[in-house]
Design an enzyme around this catalytic site. Structure first.
Site, mmCIF file in Angstrom:
data_model
loop_
_atom_site.group_PDB
_atom_site.id
_atom_site.type_symbol
_atom_site.label_atom_id
_atom_site.label_comp_id
_atom_site.label_asym_id
_atom_site.label_seq_id
_atom_site.Cartn_x
_atom_site.Cartn_y
_atom_site.Cartn_z
ATOM 1 N N ILE A 277 0.841 -1.198 0.000
ATOM 2 C CA ILE A 277 0.000 0.000 0.000
ATOM 3 C C ILE A 277 0.876 1.248 0.000
ATOM 4 O O ILE A 277 0.670 2.176 -0.786
ATOM 5 C CB ILE A 277 -0.947 -0.012 1.212
ATOM 6 C CG1 ILE A 277 -1.930 -1.180 1.104
ATOM 7 C CG2 ILE A 277 -1.707 1.313 1.319
ATOM 8 C CD1 ILE A 277 -2.678 -1.481 2.389
ATOM 9 N N VAL B 165 -5.127 5.349 7.275
ATOM 10 C CA VAL B 165 -5.780 4.266 6.554
ATOM 11 C C VAL B 165 -5.207 2.917 7.010
ATOM 12 O O VAL B 165 -5.353 1.907 6.332
ATOM 13 C CB VAL B 165 -5.620 4.425 5.020
ATOM 14 C CG1 VAL B 165 -6.480 5.570 4.509
ATOM 15 C CG2 VAL B 165 -4.150 4.651 4.639
ATOM 16 N N GLY B 166 -4.528 2.944 8.169
ATOM 17 C CA GLY B 166 -3.940 1.722 8.710
ATOM 18 C C GLY B 166 -4.889 1.046 9.683
ATOM 19 O O GLY B 166 -5.815 0.343 9.293
ATOM 20 N N ARG B 167 -4.674 1.285 10.983
ATOM 21 C CA ARG B 167 -5.535 0.757 12.030
ATOM 22 C C ARG B 167 -5.837 1.882 13.014
ATOM 23 O O ARG B 167 -4.999 2.727 13.293
ATOM 24 C CB ARG B 167 -4.858 -0.422 12.756
ATOM 25 C CG ARG B 167 -4.829 -1.704 11.932
ATOM 26 C CD ARG B 167 -6.249 -2.275 11.790
ATOM 27 N NE ARG B 167 -6.320 -3.442 10.912
ATOM 28 C CZ ARG B 167 -6.656 -3.395 9.638
ATOM 29 N NH1 ARG B 167 -6.900 -2.233 9.054
ATOM 30 N NH2 ARG B 167 -6.752 -4.493 8.920
ATOM 31 N N ASP C 18 -10.133 7.058 8.457
ATOM 32 C CA ASP C 18 -10.985 5.996 7.925
ATOM 33 C C ASP C 18 -11.122 4.836 8.902
ATOM 34 O O ASP C 18 -11.978 3.976 8.722
ATOM 35 C CB ASP C 18 -10.412 5.479 6.591
ATOM 36 C CG ASP C 18 -11.335 4.465 5.917
ATOM 37 O OD1 ASP C 18 -12.536 4.764 5.790
ATOM 38 O OD2 ASP C 18 -10.858 3.386 5.530
ATOM 39 N N GLU D 154 -15.257 0.683 16.270
ATOM 40 C CA GLU D 154 -16.008 0.769 15.017
ATOM 41 C C GLU D 154 -17.294 -0.052 15.125
ATOM 42 O O GLU D 154 -17.266 -1.168 15.631
ATOM 43 C CB GLU D 154 -15.158 0.256 13.852
ATOM 44 C CG GLU D 154 -13.931 1.130 13.585
ATOM 45 C CD GLU D 154 -13.122 0.673 12.368
ATOM 46 O OE1 GLU D 154 -13.496 -0.347 11.742
ATOM 47 O OE2 GLU D 154 -12.111 1.315 12.052
ATOM 48 N N HIS E 211 -14.421 3.162 7.409
ATOM 49 C CA HIS E 211 -13.520 2.038 7.153
ATOM 50 C C HIS E 211 -13.801 1.437 5.767
ATOM 51 O O HIS E 211 -14.091 0.247 5.615
ATOM 52 C CB HIS E 211 -13.668 0.964 8.237
ATOM 53 C CG HIS E 211 -12.472 0.049 8.310
ATOM 54 N ND1 HIS E 211 -12.082 -0.581 9.470
ATOM 55 C CD2 HIS E 211 -11.571 -0.351 7.368
ATOM 56 C CE1 HIS E 211 -11.020 -1.329 9.245
ATOM 57 N NE2 HIS E 211 -10.688 -1.196 7.967
#
Length: 320
Positions: A155, A233-235, A259, A264, A283
């Site tokens: 990525i 955009v990882g964790r 994101d 969540e 996400h």
């Protein structure tokens, strides 16, 4: 086993249409012994004799029971496997693999959607249209801006490639240093402060491990330029969300694109939803599509059947 060996496969997903679609794709590629389950009870029923699991939100507590003694390999449908690594109910003899090399296009496009919207002031243009106001203005450009990419796997590498197309300065931080030559300046995990201090945009693509948990804290956020942006955009747990809230409320950092979150879905009462300089998405930057996940799994099945090394092997000690 030989090249003609076909293992017994269990596909698990709580979504009925999804689990059936995966099972059909696998059968259509010559692997006939495939069961599909969407509940704990169905998984329990089909586990005896199963050797391979393709799963998402699988009830892993079943894997330490005698009915799962035949399971040799668990293929996750996603890239993130921190929950599986932390799960002590998965026996050590079960190989875990994750999806790799599938999300670069999706996630890099997501990141640059926001970078371009920010640098070109998309909200101002939209507001002008709503107000029927003729408002010519000179926007900034990504050219010459400095982007820092924390995590230089598939990525991160695709983010570097797209940043080059926009003539940006590209800095990177990684644990292995294998892809250090991709970036203009490379930093190691003991150089976080140096890494972030000159960035216009910090993008997180790291996996979640013991060493990356809350790696982005108040000290690092304050080390960034006041007009910088943070993009995750990882964790979710890479960021100490309390620290990010307090730093942004103080006016340090121009904005954040988030994101992923520690909890969540993000609770409706969370402050991030209403902060004008925080972009919240659900996400969705790197979707696991049935087509691409199936293709990855089927290629791995062929490797498994012919006793070749699997793609996406997870090192439980490393954490990904």
């Amino acid at each position: 086993m030989g090249g003609t060996y076909k293992p017994n496969i269990l596909v698990f997903s709580p979504i009925q249409t999804e689990v059936d679609a995966y099972a059909d794709r696998i059968r259509n590629n010559g692997f006939i012994s495939v069961k599909a389950a969407k509940t704990l009870e169905e998984a329990e029923k089909y586990l005896p004799g199963t050797e391979v699991i393709l799963g998402w939100n699988f009830p892993t507590q079943l894997l330490c029971k005698p009915i799962a003694s035949s399971v040799r390999w668990f293929q996750s449908m996603g890239a993130g496997v921190n929950d599986l690594i932390a799960d002590n109910s998965i026996p050590q003899n079960i190989t875990i693999t994750r999806i790799i090399d599938q999300f670069g296009a999706y996630i890099s496009e997501y990141v640059f959607l926001f970078l371009l919207d920010i640098v070109k002031d998309g909200p101002r243009m939209k507001q002008s249209q709503l107000e029927r106001s003729w408002d010519p203005f000179i926007s900034e450009t990504l050219k010459g801006k400095t982007i820092g990419i924390a995590g230089l796997g598939s990525i991160g590498a695709e983010l570097v490639r797209k940043a080059r197309a926009f003539d940006m300065n590209v800095h990177g931080l990684s644990f292995s240093g294998k892809q250090a030559t991709l970036v203009d300046l490379h930093f190691t995990p003991d150089q976080w402060g140096e890494f972030v201090k000159d960035l216009d945009y910090l993008v997180l693509t790291l996996p979640l491990t013991d060493s990356t948990y809350h790696i982005i804290n108040q000290d690092l956020l304050l080390a960034m330029k006041p007009n910088a942006y943070l993009i995750n955009v990882g964790r979710g747990a890479l960021i100490d969300e309390g620290d990010l809230l307090s730093v942004m409320r103080e006016g340090h950092l121009q904005g954040a694109v988030l994101d992923v979150f520690e909890t969540e879905p993000l609770p409706k009462e969370h402050a991030f939803w209403s902060m004008p300089n925080v972009f919240v998405t659900s996400h969705l930057s790197g979707p696991s599509t049935i087509n691409e996940v199936s293709n990855f799994f089927i290629e791995n099945l062929k490797r498994f059947s012919s006793e070749q090394p699997l793609s996406g092997m997870v090192d439980r000690n490393r954490g990904y």
